[in-house]
Design a protein around this motif. Sequence first.
Motif, mmCIF file in Angstrom:
data_model
loop_
_atom_site.group_PDB
_atom_site.id
_atom_site.type_symbol
_atom_site.label_atom_id
_atom_site.label_comp_id
_atom_site.label_asym_id
_atom_site.label_seq_id
_atom_site.Cartn_x
_atom_site.Cartn_y
_atom_site.Cartn_z
ATOM 1 N N ALA A 180 0.834 -1.209 0.000
ATOM 2 C CA ALA A 180 0.000 0.000 0.000
ATOM 3 C C ALA A 180 0.865 1.255 0.000
ATOM 4 N N TYR A 181 1.908 1.247 0.824
ATOM 5 C CA TYR A 181 2.788 2.417 0.861
ATOM 6 C C TYR A 181 3.542 2.579 -0.469
ATOM 7 N N LEU A 183 2.368 1.724 -3.390
ATOM 8 C CA LEU A 183 1.378 2.276 -4.331
ATOM 9 C C LEU A 183 1.214 3.774 -4.099
ATOM 10 N N LEU A 184 1.176 4.151 -2.824
ATOM 11 C CA LEU A 184 1.038 5.571 -2.492
ATOM 12 C C LEU A 184 2.216 6.370 -3.054
ATOM 13 N N ARG A 186 4.093 5.702 -5.602
ATOM 14 C CA ARG A 186 4.106 5.796 -7.062
ATOM 15 C C ARG A 186 2.955 6.618 -7.615
ATOM 16 N N SER A 187 1.977 6.937 -6.790
ATOM 17 C CA SER A 187 0.809 7.661 -7.274
ATOM 18 C C SER A 187 1.142 9.136 -7.452
ATOM 19 N N ARG A 188 0.201 9.889 -8.007
ATOM 20 C CA ARG A 188 0.418 11.332 -8.158
ATOM 21 C C ARG A 188 0.581 11.988 -6.797
ATOM 22 N N THR A 189 -0.074 11.412 -5.777
ATOM 23 C CA THR A 189 0.078 11.961 -4.437
ATOM 24 C C THR A 189 1.506 11.756 -3.945
ATOM 25 N N ILE A 191 4.171 11.492 -5.835
ATOM 26 C CA ILE A 191 5.010 12.435 -6.585
ATOM 27 C C ILE A 191 4.868 13.830 -5.992
ATOM 28 N N ILE A 217 -0.777 12.499 5.720
ATOM 29 C CA ILE A 217 0.223 11.434 5.827
ATOM 30 C C ILE A 217 0.495 11.119 7.298
ATOM 31 N N LEU B 94 13.228 14.425 -8.643
ATOM 32 C CA LEU B 94 12.221 13.821 -9.516
ATOM 33 C C LEU B 94 12.712 13.875 -10.957
ATOM 34 N N VAL B 101 4.421 15.540 -14.223
ATOM 35 C CA VAL B 101 3.250 14.914 -13.591
ATOM 36 C C VAL B 101 2.842 15.734 -12.363
ATOM 37 N N HIS B 105 -0.820 18.478 -11.118
ATOM 38 C CA HIS B 105 -1.506 18.123 -9.878
ATOM 39 C C HIS B 105 -2.914 18.688 -9.783
ATOM 40 N N VAL B 112 -4.669 10.760 -0.646
ATOM 41 C CA VAL B 112 -3.817 9.804 0.053
ATOM 42 C C VAL B 112 -4.485 8.434 0.170
ATOM 43 N N ALA B 115 -4.916 6.415 -3.082
ATOM 44 C CA ALA B 115 -3.629 5.900 -3.555
ATOM 45 C C ALA B 115 -3.177 4.729 -2.692
ATOM 46 N N PHE B 116 -3.367 4.862 -1.377
ATOM 47 C CA PHE B 116 -2.951 3.835 -0.416
ATOM 48 C C PHE B 116 -3.705 2.530 -0.675
ATOM 49 N N LEU B 117 -4.979 2.661 -1.063
ATOM 50 C CA LEU B 117 -5.788 1.466 -1.313
ATOM 51 C C LEU B 117 -5.649 0.980 -2.750
ATOM 52 N N VAL B 122 -6.918 6.068 -9.366
ATOM 53 C CA VAL B 122 -5.578 6.614 -9.129
ATOM 54 C C VAL B 122 -4.690 6.318 -10.337
ATOM 55 N N MET B 126 -3.093 8.903 -13.138
ATOM 56 C CA MET B 126 -1.659 8.850 -13.372
ATOM 57 C C MET B 126 -1.392 8.701 -14.873
#
Lengths: 331, 251
Positions: A180-181, A183-184, A186-189, A191, A217, B94, B101, B105, B112, B115-117, B122, B126
């Motif tokens: 999960a972390y 994925l977080l 690598r996501s836009r969030t 970045i 976070i 980056l 990217v 935004h 959050v 993305a976590f799930l 998401v 992207m």
Amino acid sequence: MTALARSATAHLWTGMLMVAVLLVWVALPWFLSRSAIDILVFTGIYTIAGLGVSFLLGQCGIVSLAQSGFYGIGAYATAYGTTVLGLPIPVCIVLGMLVSAVIAAAVGVPVLRLSGHFLALATLALAIIAHVLFLELEWITGGTLGIGGIPRISLFGFTFATPFRFYYLVWPSAFALLLAYSLLLRSRTGIALRAMRDAPAAAAVAGIPIASLKVRIFVLSAAVGAFAGSLFAHYVSFISVDSFAIDRAIGFLLIAVLGGVRSIPGTIAGALFVTAAPNYLSRLGDIHPLLFALALIVAVIFLPGGFGGFMANLGAKLSSGGRRPSAPAGG
Amino acid sequence: MSALLEVREVSHRFGGLHVLKGVSFTVEAGSVTGLIGPNGAGKSTLFNIISGFLTPSVGRIVLLGEDATRLGIQHRSRMGLQRTFQTPQVFRDLTVRENLVAGCHRHGRTGVLEAFLGLPQVRREMRDAAIVADAAIERFDLGPYRDVPAGELPAGRQRMVELARAVVAEPKLLCLDEPSSGLSTAEVQILMQVLRRLNEEGMTILLVSHDMELMEITSKMHALCFGEIIASGSLDAMRASPRVREAYLGT
């Protein structure tokens, strides 16, 4: 060799490595003593709690010593909920995470405006306050006497009563959270987080809500810390205030630093060191805290990027023959 | 033409130092507006007030008809204002692609927890951002640097990354702070072409610089000197103005 073929080979190797790791993971407890499995269970629990600290530090630049507080809240919530209120275990675990999240949101808004040493000190203060509250709120926590008789976790009639069995509960949880972390990240969030760490002014111009992202976070990290605390309570079935003191807070921070704050899987190595090293060193007698400190210093000097950073460098050298590693942006 | 940005009677002081004294001007929609002035004229202060990094002591900033004087940087970003910095501010660790990217935004919605799930939207966002980023990489000629950390690029390229990042945010008003400083003559020519194209596509640009050559692309200019606007008009009018010559060109 074409780039495509090279990447296919790399994928194959990665795949085989994953399968090998999985097999070793499944087989490991069958070959280890009870006490060694116990260490691995604690490694799993600490990996989960350390993940939150590591991500905060590595991706947001937030030093948090408050994790022992949230870990404690999770443990006490599940202990009080199951033994006094008689609530089902999953409800108690979620409750602990929610309480932690709400408290993290409330204290995070003012505290996360700070940075650097001031932030570290403020989070240390939070850990101390939490410890005092755990001691003083006897009607919930039992004070120094603690809470005993915390029920074991059962799933489909299977009770995770022994270290051997608990191993197969805690590690899938840890792996799921590692994923999960990742994925977080690598996501836009993710970045956006790294962007605001690099250049906060430019991140603000890009429309990244810096203050609120930091709080989110922090809240996530607190909830994950509470989850680890709940697992701990159900594993040991007796908790007291000693488990949630400042040394635990520092231990979680050590896990993050030793594991390498920019590396998510590195947290496992950090947790293993912090769990196993004092245990094995204590067999050498009273000088074991000194040896632990020495081992720490050696690790920090020779592995500035932590275990995770070391492994990433090694992996990059082996797989690409000098090409620099780069995180994928998406796709 | 309507005013996209109105600077109304803006004054600013740092302690006892009056850096801006009742500055007023407008940036019309679709224009390229230039703001010139010698060092210490108050250009950077004015620029920071427009982009939300400073709140003026007196006066108002009206953005798209809305009083933005006290709105935060992020809020102005969402309204469609983008700025660059005198020293390029790229996200150093980056890659160029990730920088762009991040620039996208404000087009996304997921946060959050999603993305976590690992929720599918998401990944979709992207993918959309990556498409926009790749198009901008093509357009700004950054192809060879796509997967290189932006901090490792030469200064001129970092400026291009910063500009590209501002452009992918699809601003209504693009504010550039000394965009040509540190660029080679050839790079300045490319920059001017790029800015002309962006303007033709409808982007309004505010250019703060002391580079007269760059000012060739502007439709209107204002000259700032000791915190006051001393002249406004076309580039030729500016060159002809004795006050500008005296203050700015030193003759």
